[in-house]
Scaffold this motif. Sequence first.
Motif, PDB file in Angstrom:
ATOM      1  N   PHE A  83      -6.946  85.519 -41.743  1.00 63.56           N
ATOM      2  CA  PHE A  83      -8.166  86.190 -42.201  1.00 63.56           C
ATOM      3  C   PHE A  83      -7.911  87.106 -43.397  1.00 63.56           C
ATOM      4  O   PHE A  83      -8.843  87.737 -43.891  1.00 63.56           O
ATOM      5  CB  PHE A  83      -8.790  86.993 -41.056  1.00 63.56           C
ATOM      6  CG  PHE A  83      -9.201  86.137 -39.889  1.00 63.56           C
ATOM      7  CD1 PHE A  83     -10.155  85.141 -40.038  1.00 63.56           C
ATOM      8  CD2 PHE A  83      -8.619  86.308 -38.643  1.00 63.56           C
ATOM      9  CE1 PHE A  83     -10.534  84.341 -38.973  1.00 63.56           C
ATOM     10  CE2 PHE A  83      -8.991  85.518 -37.568  1.00 63.56           C
ATOM     11  CZ  PHE A  83      -9.942  84.524 -37.721  1.00 63.56           C
ATOM     12  N   ASP A 100     -14.887  91.034 -43.840  1.00 63.88           N
ATOM     13  CA  ASP A 100     -14.561  91.858 -42.673  1.00 63.88           C
ATOM     14  C   ASP A 100     -15.399  91.533 -41.435  1.00 63.88           C
ATOM     15  O   ASP A 100     -15.174  92.102 -40.365  1.00 63.88           O
ATOM     16  CB  ASP A 100     -14.635  93.354 -43.006  1.00 63.88           C
ATOM     17  CG  ASP A 100     -15.998  93.802 -43.493  1.00 63.88           C
ATOM     18  OD1 ASP A 100     -16.978  93.031 -43.387  1.00 63.88           O
ATOM     19  OD2 ASP A 100     -16.088  94.955 -43.983  1.00 63.88           O
ATOM     20  N   GLU A 101     -16.306  90.570 -41.536  1.00 64.56           N
ATOM     21  CA  GLU A 101     -17.032  90.118 -40.342  1.00 64.56           C
ATOM     22  C   GLU A 101     -16.070  89.423 -39.353  1.00 64.56           C
ATOM     23  O   GLU A 101     -16.389  89.295 -38.164  1.00 64.56           O
ATOM     24  CB  GLU A 101     -18.181  89.181 -40.711  1.00 64.56           C
ATOM     25  CG  GLU A 101     -17.788  87.829 -41.261  1.00 64.56           C
ATOM     26  CD  GLU A 101     -17.543  87.810 -42.770  1.00 64.56           C
ATOM     27  OE1 GLU A 101     -17.352  86.697 -43.316  1.00 64.56           O
ATOM     28  OE2 GLU A 101     -17.536  88.892 -43.403  1.00 64.56           O
ATOM     29  N   HIS A 102     -14.907  89.006 -39.830  1.00 60.90           N
ATOM     30  CA  HIS A 102     -13.932  88.342 -38.954  1.00 60.90           C
ATOM     31  C   HIS A 102     -13.265  89.312 -37.980  1.00 60.90           C
ATOM     32  O   HIS A 102     -12.675  88.875 -36.988  1.00 60.90           O
ATOM     33  CB  HIS A 102     -12.872  87.630 -39.789  1.00 60.90           C
ATOM     34  CG  HIS A 102     -13.393  86.437 -40.529  1.00 60.90           C
ATOM     35  ND1 HIS A 102     -13.795  85.274 -39.902  1.00 60.90           N
ATOM     36  CD2 HIS A 102     -13.597  86.246 -41.856  1.00 60.90           C
ATOM     37  CE1 HIS A 102     -14.217  84.402 -40.810  1.00 60.90           C
ATOM     38  NE2 HIS A 102     -14.111  84.965 -41.999  1.00 60.90           N
ATOM     39  N   TYR A 103     -13.345  90.617 -38.243  1.00 60.24           N
ATOM     40  CA  TYR A 103     -12.784  91.584 -37.293  1.00 60.24           C
ATOM     41  C   TYR A 103     -13.381  91.365 -35.901  1.00 60.24           C
ATOM     42  O   TYR A 103     -12.665  91.397 -34.899  1.00 60.24           O
ATOM     43  CB  TYR A 103     -13.078  93.019 -37.735  1.00 60.24           C
ATOM     44  CG  TYR A 103     -12.247  93.532 -38.879  1.00 60.24           C
ATOM     45  CD1 TYR A 103     -10.861  93.370 -38.896  1.00 60.24           C
ATOM     46  CD2 TYR A 103     -12.849  94.214 -39.935  1.00 60.24           C
ATOM     47  CE1 TYR A 103     -10.110  93.863 -39.953  1.00 60.24           C
ATOM     48  CE2 TYR A 103     -12.092  94.719 -40.982  1.00 60.24           C
ATOM     49  CZ  TYR A 103     -10.728  94.536 -40.990  1.00 60.24           C
ATOM     50  OH  TYR A 103      -9.984  95.034 -42.030  1.00 60.24           O
ATOM     51  N   GLU A 136     -10.310  87.584 -46.395  1.00 62.50           N
ATOM     52  CA  GLU A 136     -11.630  87.095 -45.985  1.00 62.50           C
ATOM     53  C   GLU A 136     -12.567  88.275 -45.709  1.00 62.50           C
ATOM     54  O   GLU A 136     -12.161  89.440 -45.710  1.00 62.50           O
ATOM     55  CB  GLU A 136     -11.494  86.230 -44.721  1.00 62.50           C
ATOM     56  CG  GLU A 136     -10.641  84.991 -44.905  1.00 62.50           C
ATOM     57  CD  GLU A 136     -11.262  83.983 -45.861  1.00 62.50           C
ATOM     58  OE1 GLU A 136     -12.493  83.782 -45.788  1.00 62.50           O
ATOM     59  OE2 GLU A 136     -10.528  83.416 -46.682  1.00 62.50           O
ATOM     60  N   HIS A 146      -3.957  84.463 -32.282  1.00 57.23           N
ATOM     61  CA  HIS A 146      -4.844  83.475 -32.876  1.00 57.23           C
ATOM     62  C   HIS A 146      -4.868  83.623 -34.399  1.00 57.23           C
ATOM     63  O   HIS A 146      -5.002  84.720 -34.927  1.00 57.23           O
ATOM     64  CB  HIS A 146      -6.269  83.653 -32.317  1.00 57.23           C
ATOM     65  CG  HIS A 146      -7.284  82.796 -33.002  1.00 57.23           C
ATOM     66  ND1 HIS A 146      -7.355  81.426 -32.838  1.00 57.23           N
ATOM     67  CD2 HIS A 146      -8.278  83.129 -33.877  1.00 57.23           C
ATOM     68  CE1 HIS A 146      -8.340  80.947 -33.564  1.00 57.23           C
ATOM     69  NE2 HIS A 146      -8.921  81.949 -34.208  1.00 57.23           N
ATOM     70  N   ALA A 147      -4.732  82.518 -35.099  1.00 52.91           N
ATOM     71  CA  ALA A 147      -4.774  82.469 -36.568  1.00 52.91           C
ATOM     72  C   ALA A 147      -3.702  83.359 -37.203  1.00 52.91           C
ATOM     73  O   ALA A 147      -3.863  83.828 -38.331  1.00 52.91           O
ATOM     74  CB  ALA A 147      -6.165  82.857 -37.082  1.00 52.91           C
ATOM     75  N   GLU A 207     -14.500  88.757 -34.451  1.00 54.32           N
ATOM     76  CA  GLU A 207     -13.937  87.583 -33.784  1.00 54.32           C
ATOM     77  C   GLU A 207     -12.583  87.911 -33.166  1.00 54.32           C
ATOM     78  O   GLU A 207     -12.296  87.540 -32.027  1.00 54.32           O
ATOM     79  CB  GLU A 207     -13.794  86.444 -34.804  1.00 54.32           C
ATOM     80  CG  GLU A 207     -13.155  85.198 -34.231  1.00 54.32           C
ATOM     81  CD  GLU A 207     -12.942  84.122 -35.284  1.00 54.32           C
ATOM     82  OE1 GLU A 207     -12.097  83.236 -35.040  1.00 54.32           O
ATOM     83  OE2 GLU A 207     -13.613  84.167 -36.340  1.00 54.32           O
ATOM     84  N   VAL A 208     -11.750  88.636 -33.929  1.00 57.72           N
ATOM     85  CA  VAL A 208     -10.419  89.007 -33.423  1.00 57.72           C
ATOM     86  C   VAL A 208     -10.554  89.964 -32.244  1.00 57.72           C
ATOM     87  O   VAL A 208      -9.876  89.813 -31.219  1.00 57.72           O
ATOM     88  CB  VAL A 208      -9.578  89.638 -34.547  1.00 57.72           C
ATOM     89  CG1 VAL A 208      -8.249  90.166 -33.995  1.00 57.72           C
ATOM     90  CG2 VAL A 208      -9.325  88.622 -35.661  1.00 57.72           C
ATOM     91  N   PHE A 237      -3.772  90.642 -40.053  1.00 52.59           N
ATOM     92  CA  PHE A 237      -4.846  89.762 -39.571  1.00 52.59           C
ATOM     93  C   PHE A 237      -4.655  88.303 -39.964  1.00 52.59           C
ATOM     94  O   PHE A 237      -5.610  87.521 -39.988  1.00 52.59           O
ATOM     95  CB  PHE A 237      -6.206  90.301 -40.022  1.00 52.59           C
ATOM     96  CG  PHE A 237      -6.684  91.438 -39.163  1.00 52.59           C
ATOM     97  CD1 PHE A 237      -7.477  91.209 -38.048  1.00 52.59           C
ATOM     98  CD2 PHE A 237      -6.301  92.737 -39.436  1.00 52.59           C
ATOM     99  CE1 PHE A 237      -7.897  92.255 -37.230  1.00 52.59           C
ATOM    100  CE2 PHE A 237      -6.717  93.788 -38.631  1.00 52.59           C
ATOM    101  CZ  PHE A 237      -7.512  93.551 -37.523  1.00 52.59           C
TER     102      PHE A 237
END
Length: 198
Positions: free
Chosen positions: A105, A110-113, A108, A128-129, A115-116, A102
């Motif tokens: 991220f 796990d709320e970023h999952y 970071e 991305h990222a 977004e991915v 990831f």
Amino acid sequence: MSNIHPMTSGQWHNRYLLMRHGHSQANQQGVIISSPEQGVAGYGLSCRGREQLDALLADWRWAIPERILHSDFLRTTETAARIAQYFGLRLEPETRLRERHFGAFEGEGDEHYAEVWARDALDPGHRHAGVESVVEVAARMMAAIEALEREHAGETLLLVSHGDPLQILLTALEGRELARHRDREPLAPASITSLNTP
């Protein structure tokens, strides 16, 4: 917990059990641990994860595996080791079964999952990222299966991996658009999905 995935009769040389690792310390802490640098040596199973495996083995309802291949991350290694010990099997690390990386991220929340995954739905090739693309994950997971199909026949193989890679693999095996891998019901920790093969 069991999931059945029917496959075309005669398509496969082996029977496959796909398993997501048990509940991990990363799950418990709500952090993304997807790099080998952090995941191979740290963030193993939580107490809850070990309890899940005890319950799974006490009520085993699948074919007995003859081989166990696993991602070399600690949480998958510990999951595989518990099952290998129970059935008297040896462990076989397989790096193609690793967690999806990831990128930025890493470490970071796990709320970023989400977004991915939203980006995945628009473009399964996105990076991305620095995230490993869905297309790349599907390719390496399929390559692992294809290698096993070439090298073995008539065996029951347990593959211990991670949520995203397994969701992506199942989507690829179903012949569905890779962008839709999150349309599947999420695989629970310590769940086994049987590829219903001969």
